[in-house]
Design a protein around this motif. Structure first.
Motif: not given
Length: 333
Positions: A94-103, A165-173
């Motif tokens: 449900g979340a991805l910390a420090d997502p890779p740049g292409d993601v 979607v943000g540079p430090e974290r991508i997450a679902f609400a």
């Protein structure tokens, strides 16, 4: 030269095959010292082809290997099926910390296309795909599809605006949401490979990774030729496009069918939760493959009047929409 074919598979698998050697060329091209190096194989679950005009076969092969390495790297990020991919981890946790740049870049573009298409393009339709795959995967499945209550519940998890979607974290609400990039990632990968080759000084290239992008023109001076498969008979071409410095993408419900009758496909309308049936195939040409891929997906779920209104917001883009009866509607922004 062969016609490059468009495929509407929507799965990422693995890269296969090896360098296929030089293509057959007219003698005058050989006399000019121009070689068209060609690789054919499988990439991102589709037949693939790279064609590079280069006088040095060894250097052309090195560039092709760079391209295949880049495809593999991006597949490891975007695959729905690799347990270690960034996309799989996002959907699982449900979340991805420090997502890779292409993601980060691709999901940012996906959300932007959601806004620009008023939700016709929505990368969060994965719960609808999961619902239909589970339903039709059971023995004796109701041919009318999942119960409407289940469709409504899954549709409640579909909303690109609830993807943060943000540079430090991508997450679902919302808990239970999930993303599929199958309506945009092939175009994105095609663009990254094309830009890699441009950065290496290549200016006469055809990249076909399921979606197609041409850099410059064919080495003999004419445009590159792209054959469109007839959605009613895939063994024949319905039209041949000529392109230079353009990209082409096709979406069609025949790419993934859940039922034998073909009433349920992977092209879900986010507004209803049901498979769209307005068109048997939609082909878009644009300056880049990411745009062509996303718009071919979005236009596939819209009736003619809404498709025309949507395309008007994308100057320079053209669309070819094939009706189930074989009729064709052509639109240009």
């Amino acid at each position: 030269m062969r016609h490059a074919s468009l495929f509407t598979r929507r799965r990422f698998l693995t890269i296969g095959a090896a360098l296929a050697g030089t293509a057959l060329l007219p003698e005058r091209l050989r006399a000019d010292g121009i070689g068209l190096r060609e690789w054919r194989g499988v990439a991102l679950g589709a037949d693939a082809c790279l064609q590079l005009a280069h006088p040095d076969p060894a250097e052309a092969d090195r560039l092709i290997r760079l391209c295949l390495d880049e495809v593999g790297r991006l597949e490891r990020l975007f695959s729905l099926y690799r347990p270690d991919s960034a996309l799989r981890r996002l959907n699982r946790d449900g979340a991805l910390a420090d997502p890779p740049g292409d993601v980060l870049r691709l999901l940012s573009e996906a959300v932007a296309f959601g806004r620009r298409t008023d939700g016709a393009f929505d990368v969060t339709v994965q719960p609808l795909w999961q619902l239909h795959a589970a339903h039709f995967g059971r023995p004796g499945a109701d041919p009318e599809g999942p119960p409407e209550t289940a469709v409504v519940a899954a549709r409640g998890l579909v909303d690109y605006r609830a993807l943060r979607v943000g540079p430090e974290r991508i997450a679902f609400a919302r808990r239970g949401m999930a993303v599929t990039l199958n309506g945009i990632a092939q175009g994105y990968v095609t663009d990254r490979v094309s830009e890699l080759l441009r950065g290496q000084g290549m200016d006469r290239v055809m990249v076909d990774l399921g979606e197609i992008r041409a850099l410059g023109s064919h080495p003999d001076g004419r445009p590159w030729r792209v054959g469109l498969k007839d959605p009613t008979a895939e063994s024949r071409l319905s039209e041949t496009l000529e392109i230079a410095d353009r990209a082409v993408a096709t979406s069609g419900g025949y790419g993934t069918r859940f039922d034998a009758a073909g009433r349920f496909s992977h092209l879900f309308d986010p507004a209803t939760g049901h498979s769209a049936r307005h068109w048997s195939a939609v082909t878009v040409t644009a300056a880049d493959a990411t745009t062509a891929d996303a718009l071919s997906t979005a236009l596939s779920i819209l009736p003619a009047s809404k498709a025309e209104a949507l395309l008007s917001g994308f100057p320079g883009v053209t669309a070819r929409l094939t009706r189930p009866d074989g009729g064709v509607l052509r639109l240009a922004a």
